[in-house]
Structures are given as C-alpha cells and as structure tokens.
Design a protein around this motif. Sequence first.
Motif, PDB file in Angstrom:
ATOM      1  N   GLU A   1      39.650  59.520  65.009  1.00 22.49           N
ATOM      2  CA  GLU A   1      40.521  59.323  66.156  1.00 22.49           C
ATOM      3  C   GLU A   1      41.697  60.279  66.143  1.00 22.49           C
ATOM      4  O   GLU A   1      42.211  60.649  67.175  1.00 22.49           O
TER       5      GLU A   1
ATOM      6  N   ASP B   1      40.370  48.648  60.893  1.00 20.81           N
ATOM      7  CA  ASP B   1      41.727  48.773  60.358  1.00 20.81           C
ATOM      8  C   ASP B   1      42.576  47.530  60.641  1.00 20.81           C
ATOM      9  O   ASP B   1      43.561  47.289  59.951  1.00 20.81           O
TER      10      ASP B   1
ATOM     11  N   THR C   1      39.225  47.122  65.674  1.00 22.01           N
ATOM     12  CA  THR C   1      38.705  48.109  64.724  1.00 22.01           C
ATOM     13  C   THR C   1      38.792  47.518  63.316  1.00 22.01           C
ATOM     14  O   THR C   1      39.487  46.518  63.086  1.00 22.01           O
TER      15      THR C   1
ATOM     16  N   GLU D   1      31.588  56.843  72.874  1.00 22.41           N
ATOM     17  CA  GLU D   1      32.663  56.573  71.922  1.00 22.41           C
ATOM     18  C   GLU D   1      33.240  57.903  71.444  1.00 22.41           C
ATOM     19  O   GLU D   1      32.684  58.961  71.681  1.00 22.41           O
TER      20      GLU D   1
ATOM     21  N   SER E   1      38.384  49.723  73.032  1.00 17.08           N
ATOM     22  CA  SER E   1      38.534  48.422  72.377  1.00 17.08           C
ATOM     23  C   SER E   1      39.660  48.480  71.355  1.00 17.08           C
ATOM     24  O   SER E   1      39.831  49.482  70.649  1.00 17.08           O
TER      25      SER E   1
ATOM     26  N   ARG F   1      47.092  49.263  66.253  1.00 17.47           N
ATOM     27  CA  ARG F   1      47.189  49.175  64.792  1.00 17.47           C
ATOM     28  C   ARG F   1      48.642  49.066  64.328  1.00 17.47           C
ATOM     29  O   ARG F   1      48.978  48.263  63.462  1.00 17.47           O
TER      30      ARG F   1
ATOM     31  N   ARG G   1      44.468  52.800  70.627  1.00 19.02           N
ATOM     32  CA  ARG G   1      44.106  52.197  69.342  1.00 19.02           C
ATOM     33  C   ARG G   1      45.209  52.371  68.302  1.00 19.02           C
ATOM     34  O   ARG G   1      45.447  51.489  67.475  1.00 19.02           O
TER      35      ARG G   1
END
Length: 539
Positions: free
Chosen positions: A38, A472, A470, A33, A467, A350, A346
């Motif tokens: 991020e 968020d 998350t 990971e 993935s 979001r 990601r």
Amino acid sequence: MSRFDKSPLQTAAAIGVGSRSGDFAASPPLAGELIGPEACAVDRRDLDRITTGGGAVLLASVFGNGLSYLFGIYLARSLGSSDFGLYALGLTIFNMVTMVVLFGMDSAATKYVSEHLARGDRNAAHRTLFHAVAISLSASVIAAGCMAAAAGVVAQALYRRPELATVLLVLAAGVPFAVLSATMIPGLQAFQSVRATILIRYLWEPVGKFLLVGIALYVGFGLPLVIAALVCAWIVGSMLAVWFWQRLFPISSLHSVGWDWAVVAQLTSYCLPLSLATLFGVIAPRGDILLLGYWSSAQQVGVYQAAFQTASALGLILAALDVAIAPVVGRAWAAGDAAKLRATYRLAVRLSATVAVPLFLIMLLFSSEILGMFGDEFQPGAGALVLLAIGQLANCIAGSTNTVLLMTGRSRLVMINTIVFGILLFGLTALLVPLTGIEGAAVAAAGSLVALNVTRAIQVWKLLRVSSVTMDLLKPIAAGSLVAAMILLLRRPDASGSLLLAFLGCGLYLACLITLGLPDEEKSLLGRLCPWWRSNPWA
C-alpha cells in the motif's frame, strides 16, 4: 469540548451521486485490489503530509482538547452539576444552530478548493473559499437574530427554565464568529497547511476560554458572564482565521475576485443535500441532551455532558487524521487515482484504531475514577461513559468513511444516511430517556453510531472497493486485550494506584505493538512524533 462533530451521510450513491464527471465507478483501477504494498500508492510526499499534518494535529489535539477537558472539569467543579447542565444545554442549542447554518459549506470549501489546487488553479481556489465564507457568514447573521428572538420561548415554554434565556441570548452573539472560523479553517486546510487548525482550534480556543472564563469565575461572575467570556474567545479565534486567510490572499486582492453566481450554484448544489441532512444529522444526535433537558433535571444533563465529553476524546483522534487526509483524498479523486485513495483511507483507519484502543481501555476500566474528577456527584455517569466509549471506538475503527464519501462527491448518500440514522437515533432517545435516563441516552447514542459506521464502511466498499478491515487491525486489538488482562489482574479493589496502572498499561501496549511489528506508515508517524525513534536500530 465543542460538539462540532461533522455528522454526515451516505447510501444512494449508486445513482451517480458524484458531482464530478469521471467517477471511479467508470474507471478500471477501482475494480481490482492494490497491486504491491500500500505504501506504493501513497507516495512519499503525501505520506509525509499525512504523518506530519496528522501527527502535528494529533499532538496539538492532545494539548488543546486535553486543556479543554480540564476546562470542563474546572467549570463543572466551579458551577456544580445543575449550572453545568444548564451550560451544556445552552451550548448544545448553540452548536445545533451553528451546524445547521453551515449546511455543509465547510466540506464544500475543502472539496472544491482541493480540486482547484490539484489542477493548479490557485485563483479559482481563492474565489471558491471567498464565496463559501460569504454565503455561510450571511446566513449566520440571520440565524443569530432568530436565536436571540426565540431565546425566551425556548427557555420558558419548552424547558421551563427562565434562566436559560439569558444564556441563549449571550450565545447567539457568538454564532457568526463560530461559523466564520468553521468555514475558513477547513478551506485553509485544503492548502495542506494545518497551522490555522493548530493555532486556533487547539491553542488559542482552549487557552483563551480557560483564561477568560477563569478570570470571570475568579471575579465571581455568574453563568451568563462566564458564557460571554467564552464568546470573546470565539471572536478572537475568528479574527485569527481571517489573518491566516489574508496571508495566503491579501485583503487588497479581494476586489479582483468578484461575485460569481456559477461558483454559488456549484457550492449550493453540493451543500443542499447536506443542509437537509444536517437538520437530522445535527438535531438528532443532540437529541440526547435536548430530551434529557426536557425529561430530566439539569443535574442529570450535567452528569451526561461530563460522560459525553470524556468519550468524545476518542473521536478527536479520527478528526485529527481527517484534517490531514481530506485534501489528499480530494486530490486523488480529482486525478482519478484510485490506488492512492484506497491506501490513504486504510492508513487513516490503522492510525486511528492504533491510538484509540488504549484510550478506550482507560475509559472502560477507570470510568468511575475519571468522572470522579468532575466531582463526586458525577460518578453515577460511569455506565453511560462506557457505553458512549464503545460507540466512539467503533467510529475510530471504521475510519474516515464519511470524509471519503464527501470528498468523492457522495453528498446525497451522506444525506440519506444522516436522515435515516438521525430518525433512528432520535426515536431511540425519545423511547429510552424517559425509561432509563442517562443510560438510555447513552445506549441510543452508542448503538446508532455503531450502526452508522458499519453502514458507511459497507458503502465505501461497495462504491469504491475499499475496505478498512486488514490484518494490521488485529495488532492493536491483540495488544489491547493483553493490556486489559494485565490491568484487571493488578487492579486493587479500592482503586488505589489507578493512575500508575493506566500509565503502565499504555507502556505495555506500545511495547506489544513494537513486538508485533509496525507498518512503515506508523513508523514514519512515530519517527516524527519521537525523533529518538529513528535512531534506534530495533525500531
């Protein structure tokens, strides 16, 4: 609104479907990971490009597609549901022909131009874009001739509507120009400039078609000449795309490009899986309109088109972000930078989910009022609108899975996904449309879209260890739930004050997100969209 959806594909990538030698699968960073936040993986320059490019395209998309939506309302009210249905049927066939002719060349242009630029080879990028345009444009001229020749047969033998033949003949003239724009604009985006997309897709095309079609309707022309005005707008759009290209590479430099069969082989080897998938991925998803046109009246087709056009507004959010992240993902893949690829994906998830949730709630809670803007005869499509919006919300929450798969060379995987789900969608549509009409078409479309996006998300996780789920993502969902409860409590039975409630709901949603706390990337995007945001100490 155009149905130029990139409906791509994904499942057999475990077998080395990457078209590049150095797959992430063999690279250690993918196994683990992200270490640290991020934002560290998406460097400041790329973050600026995504927020600036994605934000600019999103704002332009709001304007352009908002105007296109108003154009659809204006056209529906001017033509009536029957002629609007005939227009929708003709445009669906046109878009199918155009997407089949493209056979993935737009994705190939973005991918390989991005990779050449990542290596600093600008001449190779120019050569690749030139070959992609030449191949797709040649195919489009042949396709336009075939479409014109088959217009009478399709109109009379298949749909038993002779008036459809003239519509198809006029639309056939627009195929080469639509294909030219659809190939060149993604290639230009690989240079990480969204000006061509904004000017052509979101400014000229909506303004031009509204202006030209409005003049045609005002003068009193019928549907064929209204369609001809639409084709004129596409012609101007393609000329603008050529103008942007020659600004990057002057026309005088074309003689030095030359024809390179190695480039042709590279492009076609990438696109061949996509071309087979396109037959399923374009025809099957448009099976709703095609089968409705066969089993139902033109009026039903018009009502469904209004619902589909409204729900598709959600998909435009992700499309705007894809424009910005595709080159970043392509360069990260070329450089073997797994962390940047993961963080970029990601971020897109979001942002798309955050913007999509309030729009979905408006469609869910005010579906009848929204379709009533097209005319009273369109309100029976409210149930179909809700179903279609659910499918589009799933698409936004899954994120840019298709873009990630394509930019990492998984075109065969995309092909297999598209074929499987295309067959599923077409089968469900054929089963449900004769039984339940437009609601059946909506169930088939939404259900298949949800299934496809779940599958894509699983594949991205298995192949790249990325993935979209998350913590968020819980923030927009929680804020949206609170807004929905507020609207249901305050809503009046006679639906009066719906517009005010919708605006209040959006304001409350933003306030909830701020209270819950926004990640740095969302703050950066808000700062670019709203300059006053940066000056607020509580932001």
